[in-house]
Design an enzyme around this catalytic site. Structure first.
Site, PDB file in Angstrom:
ATOM      1  N   LEU A 283       0.656  -1.225  -0.086  1.00 37.08           N
ATOM      2  CA  LEU A 283       0.061   0.100  -0.036  1.00 37.08           C
ATOM      3  C   LEU A 283       0.905   1.233  -0.193  1.00 37.08           C
ATOM      4  CD1 LEU A 283      -2.716  -0.979   2.625  1.00 37.08           C
ATOM      5  CD2 LEU A 283      -2.933  -0.823   0.141  1.00 37.08           C
ATOM      6  N   ARG A 284       2.185   1.093   0.078  1.00 41.06           N
ATOM      7  CA  ARG A 284       2.901   2.224   0.205  1.00 41.06           C
ATOM      8  C   ARG A 284       2.664   3.040  -1.313  1.00 41.06           C
ATOM      9  NH1 ARG A 284       7.954   0.242   1.096  1.00 41.06           N
ATOM     10  NH2 ARG A 284       7.572   0.670   3.454  1.00 41.06           N
ATOM     11  N   ALA A 285       2.455   2.520  -2.340  1.00 41.05           N
ATOM     12  CA  ALA A 285       2.122   3.272  -3.639  1.00 41.05           C
ATOM     13  C   ALA A 285       0.963   4.206  -3.542  1.00 41.05           C
ATOM     14  CB  ALA A 285       2.117   2.123  -4.743  1.00 41.05           C
TER      15      ALA A 285
END
Length: 692
Positions: A283-285
């Site tokens: 989910l960093r993107a």
């Protein structure tokens, strides 16, 4: 705000003027507006102004307030930040200084990065004092790593820890220090020199691909400005002073406006849809894309995130997160992105229902509510616990990359043969596997890596020695004191002399040069043998990537041998050359071995510390006229005389085997390994079967 003029002006770089920022200029500006984005990785060939742009950025950032004499640059306005130089009271003087640009050299030692014992204080006054390192100096500033892909593994681990926690903890030599280390991480690299390990690649918020302009007019303008700067730097800087001041003021204004930018629910869902469609990991993107879109809206003077903001953010935040293995080129499907975003503008959030007092806001005013969580994406000074650049890797220990097999974009069978030139065919490699670990015999002194045994600055301590010329090992205090104590002392007092200094001798692992010498003749192409061989080589290339090795590729077929890929750290280039390698024709085995000997001698002169490992992939047949076999064995004896560790991967298969590769291995003084045993799993199964 007074601007520094020691570097080439940012606005003088072609493509970095205020009104027409290219991807490089925009990415640097957006991370300056919102440091929580997580920094920028600039990829490109040499001579494309990567370093120039980064060094020029520091003069555009707003200055910071620090306590006078504080070496750790804590924020006086943040009582939660504590400096090891403190405590500082309300009466301590506060000074305003420019943002620091701290450069981390590729060859820096761990002590230089983290900090170390202050030797002068320890040896002359007997005091244990801490000397801050580069991470302490970079706090609230810019940490710049040129050629970041060549950074040693132990330094990469330090950067990952600091980026994940925002702090540095040092426990060594009798002292314990913890300090804040929040910085804007900017790295530049040339992909031809090797790729970046996945953990650090994902740590960069944005990535940019730069290349020299192809238009003659643009190239001429670059040269014109560079020559004008070199002839009179002060006059050149004065020409762009107004543009620099305007750019600095706009960055400062965007920082202040960041908290007012609204990220609507529709915009957030659209960002999630974009990231899911592009199949990025984790989910960093999503978080980085959202933060970048908010920063872009603030930079453009908008108070809400639009489709254009999301598109520009996705183009900068997603390409490097779509890579599944080091052989994949970064990139983004712009058509897919445009289909997801659509043509209609994003709807705003519905108004909040009136509160108990009949007003629209939670405090009884008509102001919009801030309870939608958008503040988490606005400008703050520290890493967020929710993710983003401060999030730790998803349960993956450093250095244990799990790289899935490369797949064809059209879903075709990658092992199917492809038609090539007359008399040859091109076979594709199948999915790679975990190979056996091949190592160089003995112990070396090469660069830090993960393959062969070496004596260097990393690993377990096995002794001590006087520091040699260019020694990078840390001073070993106990052995230094012992050497001084064993020497006769004057008046019974312990006195130190330079000859008493001792450094630790450590045993760790080094990287090597893996030189592949591949038989691409017709005998290897028969019965899909080349597919099995290419799969084995591709697996060994993946292993070389993980172990930070240099690789080279020699192929021989028909009448001659060719250095298909000179030794390089760009393993993905080697994989591409291997994929396009045709097979067919005669087997000039002697020429292939002699070419390998020439490359090995040249690399030994170029870098004597890097020990090579020669991997000869052949079935052992030698054709090309009378005496071909004798010439091949004579060439093998010549290679054996170089004293290089060699492995012969036997490509012969089938029930009837001639055993020529084993004979060749005997002349080379090499280990003989059937291609079916390159896989670590296959070897383990064979051992278990024999044990049973």
């Amino acid at each position: 705000m007074p601007l520094q003029s020691s570097h080439y002006p940012f606005s003088a770089i072609v493509g970095c003027d205020t009104e027409h920022l290219d991807d490089l200029g925009l990415s640097l500006v957006l991370t300056s507006v919102s440091p929580e984005i997580g920094g920028v990785l600039v990829r490109g060939e040499k001579g494309t102004a990567k370093s120039t742009a980064v060094r020029a950025l520091a003069s555009l950032l707003p200055p910071v307030d620090v306590y006078q004499g504080d070496r750790f640059s804590v924020d006086p306005a943040d009582p939660a930040q504590r400096s090891p130089d403190g405590p500082f009271g309300s009466g301590t003087a506060v000074e305003n200084r420019p943002v620091r640009l701290v450069e981390l050299p590729v060859g820096a030692t761990e002590d230089r990065v983290l900090g170390s014992l202050h030797l002068e204080q320890a040896l002359t006054h007997g005091k244990v004092a801490y000397e801050p390192g580069l991470l302490a100096r970079a706090h609230r500033g810019i940490l710049y790593v040129d050629e970041v892909n060549l950074l040693h593994d132990h330094l990469v681990d330090l950067l990952l820890d600091a980026a994940a926690t925002g702090r540095v903890t040092v426990e060594r030599d009798g002292f314990s220090v913890e300090h804040a280390a929040r910085f804007l991480l900017i790295g530049t690299m040339n992909p031809e020199e090797g790729e970046l390990r996945p953990q650090l690649l994902d740590r960069f918020g944005l990535t940019v691909e730069v290349a020299a302009p192809s238009e003659p007019a643009a190239r001429a303008e670059v040269v014109r400005r560079r020559m004008a700067h070199d002839s009179d730097a002060a006059a050149f800087a004065s020409r762009y002073r107004e543009a620099e001041e305007a750019l600095a003021e706009r960055i400062a204004a965007a920082r202040k406006a960041l908290a007012q930018v609204r990220l609507s629910e529709a915009a957030l869902l659209k960002i999630a849809e974009v990231c899911a469609a592009h199949e990025v990991d984790g989910l960093r993107a999503d978080i980085v894309t959202a933060r970048t879109a908010v920063a872009h809206a603030a930079w453009e003077g908008r108070t809400s995130v639009t489709r254009a903001d999301i598109r520009r953010a996705a183009m900068l935040a997603l390409p490097h997160r779509r890579r599944r293995n080091p052989f994949d080129a970064p990139g983004l499907d712009e058509d897919l992105l445009d289909r997801i975003l659509g043509d209609e503008e994003l709807p705003p959030d519905p108004p909040e229902p009136p509160g108990p007092g009949g007003s629209d806001g939670p405090d009884g005013s008509d102001a919009p509510s801030d309870t939608d969580g958008s503040d988490d994406l606005s400008g703050t000074d520290g890493p967020s616990d929710a993710g983003g650049p401060a999030e730790a890797p998803d349960g993956e220990p450093a250095g244990q990359e799990q790289l899935p097999a490369p797949q064809e974009a059209d879903g075709s069978d990658s092992s199917a043969p492809v038609a090539g030139p007359a008399g040859s065919s091109t076979a594709r490699a199948a999915a790679p596997y975990r190979p056996r670990v091949l190592t160089v015999r003995g112990s070396g002194e090469g660069a830090d890596g993960r393959r062969s045994r070496a004596v260097g600055t990393r690993g377990r301590r096995i002794g001590s020695a006087a520091p040699g010329r260019g020694s990078g090992s840390a001073l070993h205090l106990v052995e230094t004191v012992r050497a001084a104590a064993l020497r006769p002392q004057e008046r019974g007092r312990l006195r130190f002399h330079p000859r008493d200094l001792r450094v630790a001798v450590r045993e760790g692992q080094e990287s090597n040069l893996i030189l592949f010498c591949v038989d691409a003749s017709g005998s290897m192409a028969a019965r899909k043998r080349m597919t099995e061989v290419k799969t084995a080589i591709l697996s060994l290339l993946l292993d070389a990537y993980r172990r930070r090795d240099k690789v080279g590729l020699i192929t021989f077929r028909r009448q001659d041998a060719e250095l298909t890929l000179p030794p390089t750290r760009s393993v993905d280039v080697a994989a591409a050359r291997l994929d396009d390698l045709p097979a067919g024709g005669r087997t000039p085995l002697a020429e292939g071995l002699l070419e390998a000997a020439r490359v090995l001698r040249r690399e030994r002169l170029r870098d004597p510390r890097t020990r090579p490992l020669l991997v000869v992939v052949t079935d052992g047949r030698a054709t090309g006229g009378r005496g071909a076999v004798g010439r091949a064995l004579s060439a093998a004896d010549h290679v054996a005389g170089l004293g290089v560790t060699t492995v012969v991967v036997d490509g012969e298969s089938g029930p009837l085997r001639l055993g020529l590769a084993a004979r060749l291995a005997a002349h080379l003084g090499a280990d003989h390994m059937p291609v079916s045993e390159v896989s670590a799993d296959a070897l383990g199964n064979a051992v278990r079967e024999r044990a049973a």
